[in-house]
Scaffold this motif. Structure first.
Motif, PDB file in Angstrom:
ATOM      1  N   ILE A 171       2.112  15.918 -13.194  1.00 10.16           N
ATOM      2  CA  ILE A 171       1.183  16.792 -12.467  1.00 10.16           C
ATOM      3  C   ILE A 171       1.354  16.602 -10.962  1.00 10.16           C
ATOM      4  CG2 ILE A 171      -1.258  17.209 -11.946  1.00 10.16           C
ATOM      5  CD1 ILE A 171      -1.879  16.643 -14.897  1.00 10.16           C
ATOM      6  N   ALA A 172       1.468  15.345 -10.538  1.00 10.09           N
ATOM      7  CA  ALA A 172       1.624  15.058  -9.107  1.00 10.09           C
ATOM      8  C   ALA A 172       2.898  15.702  -8.557  1.00 10.09           C
ATOM      9  CB  ALA A 172       1.643  13.555  -8.869  1.00 10.09           C
ATOM     10  N   ARG A 173       3.984  15.604  -9.298  1.00 12.84           N
ATOM     11  CA  ARG A 173       5.252  16.192  -8.844  1.00 12.84           C
ATOM     12  C   ARG A 173       5.190  17.717  -8.839  1.00 12.84           C
ATOM     13  NH1 ARG A 173       9.746  12.277 -11.794  1.00 12.84           N
ATOM     14  NH2 ARG A 173       9.621  10.582 -10.278  1.00 12.84           N
ATOM     15  N   ALA A 174       4.499  18.285  -9.814  1.00 14.05           N
ATOM     16  CA  ALA A 174       4.351  19.743  -9.853  1.00 14.05           C
ATOM     17  C   ALA A 174       3.490  20.226  -8.681  1.00 14.05           C
ATOM     18  CB  ALA A 174       3.739  20.170 -11.180  1.00 14.05           C
ATOM     19  N   LEU A 175       2.467  19.451  -8.333  1.00 18.82           N
ATOM     20  CA  LEU A 175       1.620  19.814  -7.192  1.00 18.82           C
ATOM     21  C   LEU A 175       2.420  19.808  -5.891  1.00 18.82           C
ATOM     22  CD1 LEU A 175      -1.715  17.952  -7.999  1.00 18.82           C
ATOM     23  CD2 LEU A 175      -1.412  20.415  -7.766  1.00 18.82           C
ATOM     24  N   LEU A 176       3.402  18.920  -5.803  1.00 16.73           N
ATOM     25  CA  LEU A 176       4.262  18.890  -4.611  1.00 16.73           C
ATOM     26  C   LEU A 176       5.072  20.173  -4.494  1.00 16.73           C
ATOM     27  CD1 LEU A 176       5.816  15.368  -4.040  1.00 16.73           C
ATOM     28  CD2 LEU A 176       4.092  16.562  -2.743  1.00 16.73           C
ATOM     29  N   GLN A 177       5.519  20.695  -5.626  1.00 21.72           N
ATOM     30  CA  GLN A 177       6.240  21.973  -5.599  1.00 21.72           C
ATOM     31  C   GLN A 177       5.317  23.089  -5.137  1.00 21.72           C
ATOM     32  OE1 GLN A 177       8.154  23.102  -9.222  1.00 21.72           O
ATOM     33  NE2 GLN A 177       9.907  21.765  -8.863  1.00 21.72           N
ATOM     34  N   TYR A 178       4.064  22.993  -5.532  1.00 22.59           N
ATOM     35  CA  TYR A 178       3.067  23.993  -5.144  1.00 22.59           C
ATOM     36  C   TYR A 178       2.812  23.951  -3.641  1.00 22.59           C
ATOM     37  CZ  TYR A 178      -1.758  25.620  -4.400  1.00 22.59           C
ATOM     38  OH  TYR A 178      -2.892  26.206  -3.900  1.00 22.59           O
ATOM     39  N   ASP A 179       2.614  22.735  -3.102  1.00 24.43           N
ATOM     40  CA  ASP A 179       2.311  22.604  -1.679  1.00 24.43           C
ATOM     41  C   ASP A 179       2.743  21.228  -1.169  1.00 24.43           C
ATOM     42  OD1 ASP A 179       1.323  22.768   0.865  1.00 24.43           O
ATOM     43  OD2 ASP A 179      -0.790  22.919   0.300  1.00 24.43           O
ATOM     44  N   GLN A 180       3.718  21.206  -0.281  1.00 27.60           N
ATOM     45  CA  GLN A 180       4.220  19.945   0.277  1.00 27.60           C
ATOM     46  C   GLN A 180       3.170  19.232   1.136  1.00 27.60           C
ATOM     47  OE1 GLN A 180       7.052  17.939   0.325  1.00 27.60           O
ATOM     48  NE2 GLN A 180       7.698  19.040  -1.496  1.00 27.60           N
ATOM     49  N   LYS A 181       2.161  19.965   1.594  1.00 26.13           N
ATOM     50  CA  LYS A 181       1.121  19.353   2.432  1.00 26.13           C
ATOM     51  C   LYS A 181       0.248  18.371   1.646  1.00 26.13           C
ATOM     52  CE  LYS A 181       0.912  23.289   5.516  1.00 26.13           C
ATOM     53  NZ  LYS A 181       0.618  24.687   5.258  1.00 26.13           N
ATOM     54  N   LEU A 182       0.341  18.421   0.323  1.00 31.71           N
ATOM     55  CA  LEU A 182      -0.434  17.500  -0.514  1.00 31.71           C
ATOM     56  C   LEU A 182       0.227  16.126  -0.607  1.00 31.71           C
ATOM     57  CD1 LEU A 182      -1.336  19.902  -3.464  1.00 31.71           C
ATOM     58  CD2 LEU A 182      -2.795  19.232  -1.561  1.00 31.71           C
ATOM     59  N   ARG A 183       1.451  16.016  -0.106  1.00 37.23           N
ATOM     60  CA  ARG A 183       2.209  14.770  -0.227  1.00 37.23           C
ATOM     61  C   ARG A 183       1.479  13.540   0.333  1.00 37.23           C
ATOM     62  NH1 ARG A 183       7.285  13.887  -1.702  1.00 37.23           N
ATOM     63  NH2 ARG A 183       8.175  11.870  -1.188  1.00 37.23           N
ATOM     64  N   PRO A 184       0.920  13.596   1.560  1.00 42.47           N
ATOM     65  CA  PRO A 184       0.236  12.402   2.087  1.00 42.47           C
ATOM     66  C   PRO A 184      -0.942  11.948   1.216  1.00 42.47           C
ATOM     67  CG  PRO A 184       0.548  14.035   3.822  1.00 42.47           C
ATOM     68  CD  PRO A 184       0.961  14.677   2.545  1.00 42.47           C
ATOM     69  N   VAL A 185      -1.675  12.907   0.672  1.00 39.53           N
ATOM     70  CA  VAL A 185      -2.826  12.567  -0.174  1.00 39.53           C
ATOM     71  C   VAL A 185      -2.350  11.891  -1.457  1.00 39.53           C
ATOM     72  CG1 VAL A 185      -4.800  13.495  -1.438  1.00 39.53           C
ATOM     73  CG2 VAL A 185      -4.128  14.519   0.728  1.00 39.53           C
ATOM     74  N   LEU A 186      -1.340  12.484  -2.094  1.00 43.28           N
ATOM     75  CA  LEU A 186      -0.816  11.922  -3.339  1.00 43.28           C
ATOM     76  C   LEU A 186      -0.165  10.563  -3.093  1.00 43.28           C
ATOM     77  CD1 LEU A 186       0.693  15.187  -4.836  1.00 43.28           C
ATOM     78  CD2 LEU A 186      -1.293  13.951  -5.696  1.00 43.28           C
ATOM     79  N   LYS A 187       0.506  10.436  -1.961  1.00 40.05           N
ATOM     80  CA  LYS A 187       1.170   9.175  -1.628  1.00 40.05           C
ATOM     81  C   LYS A 187       0.139   8.073  -1.363  1.00 40.05           C
ATOM     82  CE  LYS A 187       5.394   8.154   0.893  1.00 40.05           C
ATOM     83  NZ  LYS A 187       6.337   8.044  -0.192  1.00 40.05           N
ATOM     84  N   LYS A 188      -0.964   8.450  -0.736  1.00 33.44           N
ATOM     85  CA  LYS A 188      -2.025   7.492  -0.431  1.00 33.44           C
ATOM     86  C   LYS A 188      -2.563   6.846  -1.711  1.00 33.44           C
ATOM     87  CE  LYS A 188      -6.711   7.321   1.406  1.00 33.44           C
ATOM     88  NZ  LYS A 188      -7.844   8.143   1.830  1.00 33.44           N
ATOM     89  N   TYR A 189      -2.690   7.647  -2.759  1.00 35.27           N
ATOM     90  CA  TYR A 189      -3.193   7.138  -4.035  1.00 35.27           C
ATOM     91  C   TYR A 189      -2.071   6.674  -4.965  1.00 35.27           C
ATOM     92  CZ  TYR A 189      -7.761   8.921  -2.706  1.00 35.27           C
ATOM     93  OH  TYR A 189      -8.946   9.143  -2.055  1.00 35.27           O
ATOM     94  N   LYS A 190      -0.855   6.563  -4.429  1.00 34.92           N
ATOM     95  CA  LYS A 190       0.319   6.064  -5.169  1.00 34.92           C
ATOM     96  C   LYS A 190       0.591   6.861  -6.449  1.00 34.92           C
ATOM     97  CE  LYS A 190       0.001   1.323  -3.481  1.00 34.92           C
ATOM     98  NZ  LYS A 190      -1.027   1.391  -2.497  1.00 34.92           N
ATOM     99  N   MET A 191       0.495   8.164  -6.347  1.00 41.66           N
ATOM    100  CA  MET A 191       0.702   9.007  -7.523  1.00 41.66           C
ATOM    101  C   MET A 191       2.119   9.548  -7.630  1.00 41.66           C
ATOM    102  SD  MET A 191      -2.809  11.038  -7.821  1.00 41.66           S
ATOM    103  CE  MET A 191      -4.343  10.156  -7.818  1.00 41.66           C
ATOM    104  N   LEU A 192       2.937   9.281  -6.627  1.00 43.34           N
ATOM    105  CA  LEU A 192       4.307   9.788  -6.653  1.00 43.34           C
ATOM    106  C   LEU A 192       5.304   8.697  -7.036  1.00 43.34           C
ATOM    107  CD1 LEU A 192       4.150  11.966  -3.435  1.00 43.34           C
ATOM    108  CD2 LEU A 192       3.965  12.710  -5.799  1.00 43.34           C
ATOM    109  N   THR A 193       4.786   7.525  -7.364  1.00 41.99           N
ATOM    110  CA  THR A 193       5.643   6.400  -7.707  1.00 41.99           C
ATOM    111  C   THR A 193       5.705   6.237  -9.216  1.00 41.99           C
ATOM    112  OG1 THR A 193       4.883   5.312  -5.700  1.00 41.99           O
ATOM    113  CG2 THR A 193       6.054   3.949  -7.292  1.00 41.99           C
ATOM    114  N   ARG A 194       6.903   6.176  -9.741  1.00 38.24           N
ATOM    115  CA  ARG A 194       7.083   5.955 -11.171  1.00 38.24           C
ATOM    116  C   ARG A 194       6.822   4.490 -11.464  1.00 38.24           C
ATOM    117  NH1 ARG A 194       8.924   3.889 -15.961  1.00 38.24           N
ATOM    118  NH2 ARG A 194      10.222   5.240 -17.220  1.00 38.24           N
TER     119      ARG A 194
END
Length: 134
Positions: free
Chosen positions: A87-110
């Protein structure tokens, strides 16, 4: 035929693999070809459900997308983690501006943790047979 706008993300956790498609909609959930009221109906455990939809909650996109999820392998806990990353990776495709928020909560790390293999001479990965002095 009109092309359906969608966003795709792959997530993995332990041995589970999730392919997540986000489509603009009102929050419908389809897991492995079966419609569900919410992800809670699939995962049963509320903690796993909360873990899986966390990317949608922190980005305030809960209810804006229909989720189409194909998940296999592992147990429900691992699948929950895989869906979360997807879901996190799909949201990045939707909007790259969400990256800092997702990164802050460590949701882009496998999550790299995997089950350790069993070694010969031991009962499990690290558990040795009981020692008897005499």
């Amino acid at each position: 035929m009109a092309e359906v706008i969608g966003y795709y993300g792959t997530g993995r956790r332990k041995t589970a693999v999730a392919r997540v498609y986000l489509r603009p909609g009102e929050g419908k959930v389809k897991v492995n070809g079966k419609e569900y009221e919410s992800l809670n109906d699939y995962f049963k455990n509320p903690a796993w459900t909360k873990h899986a939809i966390e990317p949608l909650e922190v980005t305030n996109t809960l209810g804006k997308f229909d989720l189409v999820i194909r998940v296999n392998g592992g147990g429900l806990s691992g699948q929950s983690g895989a869906v979360r990353l997807g879901i996190a990776r799909a949201l990045l495709q939707y909007d790259q501006k969400l990256r800092p928020v997702l990164k802050k909560y460590k949701m882009l790390t496998r999550d790299p943790r995997e089950v350790e293999r069993k070694k010969y001479g031991l009962k499990k990965a690290r558990r040795a047979p009981q020692f008897s002095k005499r």
